[in-house]
Design an enzyme around this catalytic site. Sequence first.
Site, PDB file in Angstrom:
ATOM      1  N   HIS A  91      -6.713  -2.050   8.968  1.00 17.35           N
ATOM      2  CA  HIS A  91      -5.973  -3.294   8.738  1.00 17.35           C
ATOM      3  C   HIS A  91      -6.144  -4.287   9.875  1.00 17.35           C
ATOM      4  CE1 HIS A  91      -3.785  -2.191   5.056  1.00 17.35           C
ATOM      5  NE2 HIS A  91      -4.060  -0.973   5.491  1.00 17.35           N
ATOM      6  N   GLY A 146      -4.257  -2.090  -0.814  1.00 15.06           N
ATOM      7  CA  GLY A 146      -3.405  -1.749  -1.943  1.00 15.06           C
ATOM      8  C   GLY A 146      -3.228  -0.253  -2.071  1.00 15.06           C
ATOM      9  N   ASN A 148      -3.480   2.438   7.307  1.00 17.24           N
ATOM     10  CA  ASN A 148      -2.627   2.944   6.256  1.00 17.24           C
ATOM     11  C   ASN A 148      -3.516   3.298   5.089  1.00 17.24           C
ATOM     12  OD1 ASN A 148      -0.862   3.479   4.251  1.00 17.24           O
ATOM     13  ND2 ASN A 148      -0.141   1.365   4.011  1.00 17.24           N
ATOM     14  N   GLU A 153      -5.468  -7.222   9.790  1.00 12.88           N
ATOM     15  CA  GLU A 153      -4.320  -8.148   9.778  1.00 12.88           C
ATOM     16  C   GLU A 153      -3.125  -7.523  10.504  1.00 12.88           C
ATOM     17  OE1 GLU A 153      -4.935  -6.100   7.456  1.00 12.88           O
ATOM     18  OE2 GLU A 153      -3.122  -5.470   6.427  1.00 12.88           O
ATOM     19  N   SER A 156       0.817  -1.210   0.000  1.00  9.19           N
ATOM     20  CA  SER A 156       0.000   0.000   0.000  1.00  9.19           C
ATOM     21  C   SER A 156       0.854   1.265   0.000  1.00  9.19           C
ATOM     22  CB  SER A 156      -0.924   0.034   1.212  1.00  9.19           C
ATOM     23  OG  SER A 156      -1.872  -0.990   1.120  1.00  9.19           O
ATOM     24  N   GLN A 173     -12.649   0.354  -0.055  1.00 11.93           N
ATOM     25  CA  GLN A 173     -12.979   1.501  -0.917  1.00 11.93           C
ATOM     26  C   GLN A 173     -13.613   1.021  -2.222  1.00 11.93           C
ATOM     27  OE1 GLN A 173      -9.053   3.156  -1.152  1.00 11.93           O
ATOM     28  NE2 GLN A 173      -9.060   3.832   0.975  1.00 11.93           N
ATOM     29  N   CYS A 228      -9.225  -2.106   3.474  1.00  9.21           N
ATOM     30  CA  CYS A 228      -8.466  -0.965   2.945  1.00  9.21           C
ATOM     31  C   CYS A 228      -8.901  -0.631   1.518  1.00  9.21           C
ATOM     32  CB  CYS A 228      -6.977  -1.245   3.050  1.00  9.21           C
ATOM     33  SG  CYS A 228      -6.005   0.250   2.870  1.00  9.21           S
TER      34      CYS A 228
END
Lengths: 1079, 387
Positions: B362, B232, B301, B364, B46, B263, B259
């Site tokens: 995130h 990404g 992020n 993860e 990303s 979107q 993420c």
Amino acid sequence: MPRRDDLQTIMVIGSGPIIIGQACEFDYSGTQACKVLKAEGYRIVLVNSNPATIMTDPEFADRTYVEPLTPESVLAVIERERPDALLPTLGGQTGLNLAVSLAESGALESYGVGLIGADLEAIRRAEDRRRFVETMNQAGLPLPRSGFAHSIEEAAAVAGELGFPVMVRPSFVLGGGGTGLARSPQDLERIAADGIATSPIGEVLVEESVEGWKEFELEVMRDRADNAVVVCSVENVDPMGVHTGDSITVAPAQTLTDREYQDMRDASLACIRAVGVETGGSNIQFAVNPEDGRMVVIEMNPRVSRSSALASKATGFPIAKIAARLAVGYRLDEITNDITGETQACFEPALDYVVVKVPRWAFEKFPGADPTLGTKMKSVGEVMAVGRTFKEAWGKALRSLERAGASLGGDGPHDVPDDVLGALATPTEGRMTLVETALQRGHPVEDVAAASKIDPWFVDQIAQVTEAAARLQGRRLPKVGTDELAAAKRAGLADRRIAALLGATEREVRAARRAAGVRPVYKTVDTCAGEFRARTPYYYSTYEQVSEVAPAEKPRVVILGSGPNRIGQGIEFDYACVHAAFALREAGFETVMVNCNPETVSTDYDTSDRLYFEPVAAEDVIAVCEAEEPEGVVVQLGGQTPLGLAADLEAEGYQVLGTSPSSIDLAEDRGKFGALLTRLGALLPPHGEATSLEEATAVAERIGYPVVVRPSYVLGGRAMEIVYGEDELERYLAQATAAGPQHPVLVDRFLEGAIEIDVDAVSDGDEVFIGAVMEHIEEAGVHSGDSSCVIPPVSISDDELAEVERLTRVIAAALEVKGLLNVQFALKDERVWVLEANPRASRTVPFVSKATGVPLAKMAARVLVGESIATLREEGLIPQEPALYRNLRHVAVKAAVLPFGRFPGVDTVLGPEMRSTGEVMGVATSLGLSLAKAAAATGAALPEKGSVFVSVANRDKRAIVFPVKRLSDLGFRILATGGTAGLLRRAGIDVQEVAKVSEGHPNAADLIREGQVDMVINTPFGRGPRTDGYFIRTAAAAAGVPCVTTLPGAFAAVQGIEALRRDGEEPWSLQEYHRGLRP
Amino acid sequence: MTEAVLVLEDGTAFRGESFGAPGETFGEIVFNTGMTGYQEVLTDPSYARQIVVMTYPHVGNYGVNGDDPESKAIQVSGFVVREAARRASSWRAERSLDQELSGSGVVAIEGIDTRALTLHIREAGAMRAAISTDDLDPRSLGGRVRQQPEMLGADLAGSVSTRRPYEATDIGIQPVPRNGRTFRVAALDWGIKRNSLRLLARSGGHATVFPAMTPAGEILAGGYDGVFLSNGPGDPAATEYAVRTARELLGKVPVFGICLGHQIVGRAIGGATYKLKFGHRGSNQPVLDSDSGRVEVTSHNHGFAVDPASFGAAAAPPAPGREAPVVDTEVGRAALTHWNLNDGTLEGLRLLDVPGFCVQYHPEAAPGPHDAAYLFERFADLMERST
Ligand SMILES: Nc1ncnc2c1ncn2[C@@H]1O[C@H](COP(=O)(O)OP(=O)(O)O)[C@@H](O)[C@H]1O
Ligand SMILES: Nc1ncnc2c1ncn2[C@@H]1O[C@H](COP(=O)(O)OP(=O)(O)O)[C@@H](O)[C@H]1O
Ligand SMILES: [Mg+2]
Ligand SMILES: [Mg+2]
């Protein structure tokens, strides 16, 4: 979940006197809690025996009880106030243990008082080592392997399975008390016995040793909706085996990968959930094996702690304040983050700076104490420093310590052994000096790290500092370029150290820096690494590009704090600084605090308008003044540390508020001061100065023995002794001080058997307001910080009081004092002698204010900015009555708390060198009861029955008969050694004779150790570590038996016991005493 | 010591020292407030075409190891720190950060006032920038910065994605059966992180990773139990093919997006995305899950976000204790479930009429807290219920 409306009155318990392991961080947290709970509209009832705290200022609670923190007296308060809830998690281990005992006895339930913050079960699961082990096992959290033991044999069996070394830890004990690492069966026998004795339930945990591993701490908060956040991670520079309180620590953790850190975070959240702390903060400690990353949980504290105070200061996240809100029902996401004002408290602070904490010890005051650092905490205070890099923070922390030798090169001499790596294996106060020396001698980082078990990353950081210093060594200041100067500052080198390296003065280095434009900028502690705008001006310096100091809106006053707590300069001075901040803010100034002590209320960003977390050293304070351009600087409230900066500040063109630097110097210089007193017609003990043994002998001959000797310019009676003859004088000069032309020794006639008197006053230049005249219980010769004293005076005549007051006024006028003045007198042969005058706040200011209700420090602050006492009187800040202290209808006694329990083997005789860490106050309507309360508050409650052991010096024999007779009449069994026994028997007292220590067993010390003695009266005769008295006193200290070492102390104890035996009286709050409601 | 300079498109310049590789690099400058996890940040796709400033001053303390990368290579285009560790210390360290960056040809700069830089980005917004050791003249470097393409409108997912499909097991990630079964998951790689695959595997997911442009039909033909839409780089508005794919998948197979994946789902169901001033990057962002009423501390992020107003909802979290607002979308109703408590950004939604949910942050982690890892379990539940 909003505020709990089912509660009206909440009781908050403080932590009592400052002791090793429990310092003013609990005043900071308790004050915060009282503030927010009061703001929430609750009625607050506070109990704390420590008068030097801000939290016991009457405005912080509705009812403030300065009472002993014992179950009985707290219960008496509960009975009177009927609180709905008790908040026990802010008063340290003391508060927690007290709450547990009140809960377990059923007292809380019977009065319908609920525990908030942590419930009994949760406290037990965390504090009871057995329950903790079970709880962690159930939660699947790793612990060191261990087993429990209740006897030495059981301990040996567990150790046999684990293999040596093993760690021994008792349940329900703080500050590492009773813990120890046993390396052999012999060690184990001693340590296990000690631990079993220390544990209230006689149980110890014998655990796999993880000495040398890395130690970490996480501060966690949780709310009743089960939201949980980690406020801060802390990494100890010192490895496992050195108590975290004695370790240099760093925030955030530096050497954990994200994976390891997140695992630790998961474990800490699992831990707080398993233990069941539902609302509030906890501290969880971990050890990590540097070889393979194995992680184990060491312990969990289900309350705010020293570490949480540090974490609050380090991050700007006010743990105690938020814990208090959580305790009354709020959720983390319902509380605003003060610092940003826009985000809320349910997040984890991000730091973009490094915080270093360094402890401060006082080994020099306890000759004979074991100076190695281990699992028992021994430090008496700490400093914190903030920098953008570790090196900057490190440099600042070392100079904040105000300790010779703490930082190589800039702080004077130090001796380092040849085998420096060998020496590093045993941690001591000087270990970081050893690390630097080893690096300077060319030992590689790996070797130094291996020898010290300090992580190589930290060693390498220190190596970078050492290299930066080496680049300057031996060069000349004018030849050092701008880039090099900037690099040196970025490496954290103090101006003083640069000066020493270059053979220049600190002032020259400062001038060169300025000329080159190498100046610090200030950054903000903002909880979010810059992501959001911060509203709170909480600053630290760094050598970078952009400064964030906000433009000022009002005239500014800089208040200098007192640096690390140490014996002789503790919380009392912080108290005065905080009051000044409050008073001057109210008076329309923008207050700017400079201090480096993370434990204090002064370094709460709420206390002043602007906070600079910086060393209280010339370099840093002058830089703050350059950034702030204040109207003036307050140096007289923070004790000796800021006072010592007065001349530098004046030389730089800053206005020192109040008493001028030249007057300060006049008061501190014994020669000049003596001459002044003589001119004023005041009596000063005959005295002289000496720079050699010959001179000293001559002076002593002239003025006559006994004499008091000391180095010039000391505080807290450092290295001060009473000397009875030439031999002793010779010994003193040989060992104690390097006397020489620069360091003269002061010799004063010792006024034997004199009553000591302390006076605290405020002068505005015209009028002098006498706060109080305090009469000491112990005679002159016992340092005023260690002796008990009483307001109003009890045995001083009106004429004498008048003379004391007159002299105080005369001295104030002669020194042109503006602000606070403390004068010490001795009363002997009906004459009043002046011992010393300190034109600054004193240790007794808060005690006087608590006893009389007059806010002396606030008053002084207003006088410093030009107001007159008359206007303050008009305003109602101070009473109309001139000598209020004389006419109180209650009696307030201050008593000192001494750390002998921490330093086994150290003689407990009181003398002119101060050794107490804190104080308590007892207040009641009679002297006896006040004395008894004060004694109970120190933890050495006077016995109401039982046995008293008496052994006194010849000079005291006649006088001791009366009080011992009284004890005997009260039904006490009297024990005495030969001489004293004979004397008492002749006086018709029934005495049981016991053997002296030198006469075999069982002797007096044996009986004390076995718990057969409830009080000891022992006045010293003969010096030295091998006398009978020494063994008796140290045995009493070890066994926690009250031990009176002076004759007046014995009289007072008897009065106290008599008062206890009469009917007690209901406790009253300060608010009631101050309103004069007492009969 | 080699000098280096950092120049932003508005002309702001910082002089510092070069570390990592010498040379010149361009990208969008953003800051990350995490105090640990630089290795994961460096390898997070990303961050493609971004120059990352770490706000924590000491970076590299524990070196670099073989286990922590989130992808095959370093993804950032440049790296900015206050002080790079001269010596790494960790039992897992294999080399220093400096070695790693120079080995990978990544240009980095240290010794600058990263806090001043961060405050500048906060106030002026994320923008284009360059680090150079070749051209130390801020004016000429700045001129070339302004010629670089902007992040707005950039499709970068395609460039960081895998070229051909592979199995998570190929890179050593084995599924752990959940209630005795595993799920076949198609993971669309728009910049996927390894830890997503690990967490999918931990809740029974046997993932096949597909290139960014794989058509929906190909995935549906595979008969997977669920589709994972990865994180990404770049502007979701410029990734039309991904939006198309998502639209075709929704309603046919359970979908979990994170993420960029979130979107894309947002756009696929008719919402709009917008660029945040300076984004969220760090490990301490509080997110309210209005389904549970709890707040989780999460790793972020992202420089773009889904606009709740595009669904007609208020752009602010529901009041404490209130349920998630429900809106109408092109695939039926959706509950706007997750909200950032710092600034009110929409952080997640759940589709009520077709199986699928997504979050902007995130779960993860890697780096960051594990508070939201339960979402992978939730995805497994969804797959279990839907098959
Ligand atoms: N198993 C152990 N092996 C070695 N050192 C230990 C062990 N457990 C504790 N310590 C050391 O003892 C200190 C005090 O122990 P701790 O459980 O934290 O007690 P306290 O309640 O006094 O903080 C720790 O800070 C650590 O340095
Ligand atoms: N001449 C003296 N006669 C008797 N006692 C003294 C004399 N001088 C000092 N003392 C005792 O020593 C203590 C410490 O001395 P002081 O001058 O107050 O030093 P400090 O600056 O450390 O407070 C006093 O509190 C007092 O008990
Ligand atoms: Mg501990
Ligand atoms: Mg004194």
